[in-house]
Design a protein around this motif. Structure first.
Motif, mmCIF file in Angstrom:
data_model
loop_
_atom_site.group_PDB
_atom_site.id
_atom_site.type_symbol
_atom_site.label_atom_id
_atom_site.label_comp_id
_atom_site.label_asym_id
_atom_site.label_seq_id
_atom_site.Cartn_x
_atom_site.Cartn_y
_atom_site.Cartn_z
ATOM 1 N N VAL A 192 0.845 -1.198 0.000
ATOM 2 C CA VAL A 192 0.000 0.000 0.000
ATOM 3 C C VAL A 192 0.878 1.245 0.000
ATOM 4 C CG1 VAL A 192 -1.668 1.319 1.363
ATOM 5 C CG2 VAL A 192 -1.956 -1.147 1.098
ATOM 6 N N ALA A 193 1.915 1.224 0.835
ATOM 7 C CA ALA A 193 2.829 2.370 0.902
ATOM 8 C C ALA A 193 3.537 2.550 -0.439
ATOM 9 C CB ALA A 193 3.839 2.158 2.028
ATOM 10 N N ALA A 194 3.949 1.435 -1.042
ATOM 11 C CA ALA A 194 4.660 1.523 -2.329
ATOM 12 C C ALA A 194 3.755 2.109 -3.406
ATOM 13 C CB ALA A 194 5.156 0.138 -2.743
ATOM 14 N N PHE A 195 2.470 1.863 -3.306
ATOM 15 C CA PHE A 195 1.529 2.447 -4.282
ATOM 16 C C PHE A 195 1.382 3.945 -4.051
ATOM 17 C CE2 PHE A 195 -2.725 3.803 -5.590
ATOM 18 C CZ PHE A 195 -2.749 3.375 -6.913
ATOM 19 N N GLY A 196 1.679 4.391 -2.842
ATOM 20 C CA GLY A 196 1.623 5.832 -2.565
ATOM 21 C C GLY A 196 0.469 6.242 -1.665
ATOM 22 N N ILE A 197 -0.122 5.265 -0.967
ATOM 23 C CA ILE A 197 -1.193 5.604 -0.019
ATOM 24 C C ILE A 197 -0.609 5.531 1.394
ATOM 25 C CG2 ILE A 197 -3.473 4.956 0.880
ATOM 26 C CD1 ILE A 197 -4.136 3.867 -1.915
ATOM 27 N N GLY A 198 -0.710 6.623 2.127
ATOM 28 C CA GLY A 198 -0.089 6.715 3.445
ATOM 29 C C GLY A 198 -0.833 5.917 4.505
ATOM 30 N N ALA A 199 -0.147 5.703 5.630
ATOM 31 C CA ALA A 199 -0.691 4.866 6.708
ATOM 32 C C ALA A 199 -2.018 5.416 7.242
ATOM 33 C CB ALA A 199 0.320 4.775 7.841
ATOM 34 N N GLU A 200 -2.160 6.754 7.213
ATOM 35 C CA GLU A 200 -3.384 7.327 7.793
ATOM 36 C C GLU A 200 -4.630 7.004 6.950
ATOM 37 O OE1 GLU A 200 -1.279 10.112 5.199
ATOM 38 O OE2 GLU A 200 -0.641 8.839 6.843
ATOM 39 N N GLN A 201 -4.427 6.687 5.673
ATOM 40 C CA GLN A 201 -5.576 6.288 4.829
ATOM 41 C C GLN A 201 -5.575 4.794 4.522
ATOM 42 O OE1 GLN A 201 -5.370 10.057 4.533
ATOM 43 N NE2 GLN A 201 -5.188 9.816 2.337
ATOM 44 N N MET A 202 -4.809 4.053 5.281
ATOM 45 C CA MET A 202 -4.732 2.609 5.059
ATOM 46 C C MET A 202 -5.496 1.915 6.182
ATOM 47 S SD MET A 202 -3.206 -0.431 5.707
ATOM 48 C CE MET A 202 -2.560 -1.870 5.029
ATOM 49 N N PHE A 203 -6.488 1.131 5.817
ATOM 50 C CA PHE A 203 -7.316 0.425 6.799
ATOM 51 C C PHE A 203 -6.946 -1.055 6.738
ATOM 52 C CE2 PHE A 203 -9.343 4.319 5.746
ATOM 53 C CZ PHE A 203 -9.811 4.796 6.965
ATOM 54 N N PRO A 204 -6.267 -1.544 7.771
ATOM 55 C CA PRO A 204 -5.758 -2.911 7.690
ATOM 56 C C PRO A 204 -6.784 -3.972 8.079
ATOM 57 C CG PRO A 204 -5.002 -1.880 9.708
ATOM 58 C CD PRO A 204 -5.852 -0.858 9.000
ATOM 59 N N PHE A 205 -6.549 -5.182 7.607
ATOM 60 C CA PHE A 205 -7.159 -6.352 8.226
ATOM 61 C C PHE A 205 -6.097 -7.439 8.293
ATOM 62 C CE2 PHE A 205 -8.835 -8.862 4.440
ATOM 63 C CZ PHE A 205 -8.572 -7.942 3.447
ATOM 64 N N TRP A 206 -6.462 -8.663 8.528
ATOM 65 C CA TRP A 206 -5.482 -9.639 8.989
ATOM 66 C C TRP A 206 -5.564 -10.932 8.193
ATOM 67 C CZ3 TRP A 206 -8.974 -6.724 11.666
ATOM 68 C CH2 TRP A 206 -8.436 -5.623 12.353
ATOM 69 N N ASP A 207 -4.458 -11.688 8.225
ATOM 70 C CA ASP A 207 -4.435 -12.896 7.392
ATOM 71 C C ASP A 207 -5.410 -13.965 7.885
ATOM 72 O OD1 ASP A 207 -3.196 -13.983 9.583
ATOM 73 O OD2 ASP A 207 -1.316 -14.495 8.578
ATOM 74 N N TRP A 208 -5.945 -13.783 9.085
ATOM 75 C CA TRP A 208 -6.955 -14.748 9.556
ATOM 76 C C TRP A 208 -8.369 -14.414 9.060
ATOM 77 C CZ3 TRP A 208 -9.959 -11.665 12.590
ATOM 78 C CH2 TRP A 208 -9.348 -10.631 13.320
ATOM 79 N N VAL A 209 -8.447 -13.458 8.152
ATOM 80 C CA VAL A 209 -9.732 -13.134 7.506
ATOM 81 C C VAL A 209 -9.647 -13.574 6.040
ATOM 82 C CG1 VAL A 209 -11.382 -11.325 6.938
ATOM 83 C CG2 VAL A 209 -9.914 -11.079 8.958
ATOM 84 N N GLY A 210 -10.417 -14.574 5.673
ATOM 85 C CA GLY A 210 -10.434 -15.008 4.276
ATOM 86 C C GLY A 210 -11.156 -13.976 3.415
#
Ligand code: F6P
Length: 560
Positions: free
Chosen positions: A247-265
Motif C-alpha cells: 500500500v505504501a509503495a503504491f503511494g497511499i499513506g498509513a493514515e488512509q490505510m485500513f488494515p485487516f489480517w491474514d486470519w480473515v479469508g
C-alpha cells in the motif's frame, strides 16, 4: 474416511429406502402439521422452514449422527478458538472476531484480537463520518460526492451486495463498484464522476491482484490528467489491505490505510475494513448493526443445541441433497429485489470454499462436494428458468428467501411477491397429477402429459422479518456457517483457494505475448487464440483509421 462412517452408510441405505416417497405423502393429513412444526427453526430474527426437503425424521436423526461422527461441532469449536483450521495456509479463520464484542475474547493462534479490531472499526467510523459529513474534502476544498471502490472477488462481492441490499438507507456519497480488468468497467465509473469530488478505495487483501492493481494505477493516472496535483492525491485515495508495504509503495499513506489480517479469508471479509464502502454509503451505525446481526448468528451457531442449530441443519441438508440424493446444483431465489446480488456473493462463498476434490489429508474427496450455486431474484426467475425447475428432467433444490415486511411499501405489491414465493415452493412440493389435470377440465388427452408436474422437488424457505442491517448480518453469517458445516462434513479445507492460482499464473506470460513479447509453449488451441488476438492488435495498429477509431472509443478520461 467419511464414507466409512457408520452414519454415512446408514444414510445411503436410508436415502435408498425413501427414494420413492413423494413429499406429498409426508404432508398428508395431520402428519403435515407436525412435520411443518418440527422442521421449522428460529434464530437471530430469521425463520427457516425446511419441511419441504426430501427428509423424514429418520434422515434428520442420521444426519445429526453423521455430524457427530465427522466431528463437525469439534471443528466449529476449533474455528471459534482461532486454531489454524485453514491447514494449507496455516491460518485461523476468525471472521467471527470481526463482529464480536471485546468480551467475547476471540484469539487468533492464542493472541487476543479485539483491541486491533476495535481500533480499525473506530478509524473506519471516523473516516466514514468525515466523508459523509463533508469534513473530508477533495483537493480543491469540495466535499466528496462519489466513492469508487476497486476490488474483486471477496474484496468486492460482499460490500457490493450489502450496499445494494441496504441502499434504501442511503444518505452517503454515491458508490461505484469496479471489479473487472475490462477497461469498460472503470471507464463507465470514471465517466460518471468528477475527480475533485471523488474518493477511490483500493481494496485488496494481497494488494497484488492483477485486476485491482491495474484499475488502481489507471485511476491514479486519471486523477493526474484531471488536474489533481500529485501532492494532493492523498485526499482522493484510501486503501484496505493486509499488505502495508505494498500500500505504501503504491503511494497511499498509513493514515488512509485500513488494515485487516491474514486470519480473515477474502470471501469472509465484508465485516472487516473491506466493508468500508458500507460505512461510507450507509453510515457506520448501519455497519455496526450488520456486525451485531452476524454476531447474534455466531452465538446461535456456537451455542444452540444441534437439533435447533440453523446453520448446522442447513449444512446437513445441503450435504444430504448433494451427496446422498445427487443434486449437482442449488438455486438461490431471493424474493426481494434488493438481494439481487446475493446469488453472486454465495457463488464465491460456497464454490470457492467447498469446490475442492481432496480431503484435509490430501486424499481424494469421498463424494461430490460443492454444488453449482446459481439463481436470480423472484419473481423474475419464474419467467426464465422455473419451467425447468418444475418440469425439467432433473431436480434442483431451491432456497427461497423473503422479507416479511417490504422495503418499499408500494400498495398491493408485497402480498403478490410473497404469494409467488410461497406458491413456487408449494408447486415444487406438490406437483400436479394427470388425474388432477383431467379434473381441472382438460379434455384433450394428448395435452395431459404436458400439464403434469412431477412435484417432489425440495426447497428451503428462509424468512427475514425485514431487510435491515441486523437481519441481513444474521442471514450472511448463517450462509457462512452453513458453508463451513458442508466443508466440515466433506472433510475439506473450506478456507483456501488454490484452484484460482493456475489460471492466474498462465495469464501473466500470455499477457506479455499479447503485448508483443516472445511466444511461449502452449497447446495448439491456446496458441491459435493468441495468434488471432495478436493479429487483430497488429492490424489495428497498422491501420491509422482503425487506430483513431479505437482511441475515440475510449472515454476521454482514460484516453487522455
Ligand atoms: O480469486 C481469488 C481471490 O484470491 C479471492 O479469494 C479473493 O477474494 C480475490 O481473489 C481478491 O483477492 P485480493 O483481495 O487479494 O485482491
Amino acid at each position: 474416511m467419511l464414507s466409512s462412517l457408520p452414519a454415512w452408510r446408514a444414510l445411503q441405505a436410508h436415502a435408498e429406502s425413501i427414494r420413492h416417497v413423494h413429499l406429498r405423502d409426508w404432508f398428508a393429513g395431520a402428519a403435515g402439521e407436525a412435520r411443518s412444526t418440527a422442521f421449522t427453526l428460529e434464530a437471530a430474527g430469521l425463520t427457516l422452514d425446511y419441511a419441504k426437503n426430501r427428509v423424514d425424521a429418520g434422515a434428520i436423526a442420521l444426519l445429526h449422527e453423521l455430524a457427530q461422527q465427522a466431528g463437525v461441532l469439534c471443528k466449529r469449536d476449533a474455528m471459534f478458538r482461532g486454531e489454524p483450521v485453514n491447514t494449507t495456509e496455516r491460518r485461523a479463520a476468525l471472521h467471527m472476531a470481526l463482529r464480536a464484542r471485546p468480551e467475547d475474547g476471540f484469539q487468533a493462534a492464542g493472541v487476543p484480537v479485539a483491541a486491533e479490531v476495535e481500533a480499525v472499526l473506530a478509524r473506519m467510523a471516523r473516516f466514514a463520518g468525515a466523508v459523509r459529513e463533508g469534513a473530508w474534502r477533495g483537493w480543491d476544498g469540495r466535499a466528496i460526492t462519489d466513492v469508487i471502490h476497486l476490488g474483486i472477488g471477496g474484496s468486492d462481492l460482499g460490500p457490493r451486495m450489502v450496499c445494494r441490499a441496504l441502499g434504501h438507507l442511503g444518505g452517503g456519497p454515491r458508490l461505484h463498484f469496479v471489479a473487472n480488468v475490462d477497461g469498460s468497467d472503470l471507464a463507465a465509473a470514471l465517466a460518471r464522476v468528477q475527480a475533485a469530488t471523488t474518493l477511490v478505495v483500493v481494496c485488496s487483501k494481497t494488494f497484488t491482484t492483477l485486476e485491482t492493481m491495474a484499475n488502481a494505477h489507471t485511476a491514479r493516472a486519471w486523477f493526474l490528467r484531471q488536474g489533481v496535483p500529485e501532492d494532493q492525491l492523498a485526499r482522493h485515495f484510501a486503501a484496505v489491505s493486509t499488505h502495508r508495504e505494498a500500500v505504501a509503495a503504491f503511494g497511499i499513506g498509513a493514515e488512509q490505510m485500513f488494515p485487516f489480517w491474514d486470519w480473515v479469508g477474502g470471501r469472509f471479509s465484508l465485516w472487516s475494513a473491506v466493508g468500508l464502502p458500507i460505512a461510507l454509503a450507509l453510515g457506520f451505525d448501519a455497519f455496526r448493526a450488520l456486525l451485531d446481526g452476524a454476531r447474534e448468528m455466531d452465538r446461535h451457531f456456537a451455542e444452540a443445541p444441534a437439533a435447533a442449530n440453523m446453520p448446522l441443519v442447513l449444512g446437513l441438508l445441503d450435504v444430504w441433497n448433494r451427496s446422498f440424493l445427487g443434486a449437482a446444483s442449488r438455486c438461490v431465489a431471493p424474493y426481494c429485489e434488493p438481494l439481487e446480488l446475493l446469488p453472486a456473493f454465495l457463488q464465491q462463498l460456497e464454490m470457492e470454499s467447498n469446490g475442492k476434490s481432496v480431503q484435509l489429508d490430501g486424499t481424494p474427496a469421498a463424494c461430490g462436494t460443492a454444488p453449482v450455486v446459481w439463481g436470480t431474484t423472484g419473481t423474475n426467475g419464474q419467467h426464465a428458468y422455473f419451467q425447468m425447475m418444475h418440469q425439467g428432467s432433473h431436480w434442483v433444490p431451491v432456497d427461497f428467501i423473503a422479507a416479511l415486511e417490504p422495503v418499499h411499501a408500494v400498495p398491493g405489491h408485497h402480498s403478490k411477491l410473497l404469494a409467488n414465493c410461497f406458491a413456487q415452493s408449494e408447486a415444487l412440493l406438490r406437483g400436479r397429477t394427470a388425474d388432477e389435470v383431467r379434473a381441472q377440465g382438460v379434455r384433450d388427452e394428448a395435452l395431459v402429459p404436458h400439464l403434469v408436474f412431477e412435484g417432489n422437488r425440495p426447497s428451503n424457505t428462509l424468512l427475514l422479518q425485514r431487510l435491515d442491517p441486523r437481519h441481513l448480518g444474521a442471514l450472511l453469517a448463517l450462509c457462512e456457517h452453513r458453508t463451513f458445516v458442508q466443508g466440515a462434513l466433506w472433510n475439506i479445507n473450506s478456507f483456501d483457494q488454490w484452484g484460482v492460482e493456475l489460471g492466474k499464473q498462465l495469464a501473466a506470460p500470455i499477457a506479455r505475448e499479447l503485448e508483443g513479447g516472445p511466444a511461449c509453449a502452449h497447446d495448439a488451441s491456446t496458441a491459435a487464440l493468441i495468434r488471432r488476438a495478436r493479429a487483430a492488435a497488429t492490424a489495428a495498429a497498422a491501420t491509422s483509421a482503425a487506430s483513431a477509431a479505437s482511441a475515440a472509443a475510449l472515454p476521454e478520461e482514460i484516453a487522455g
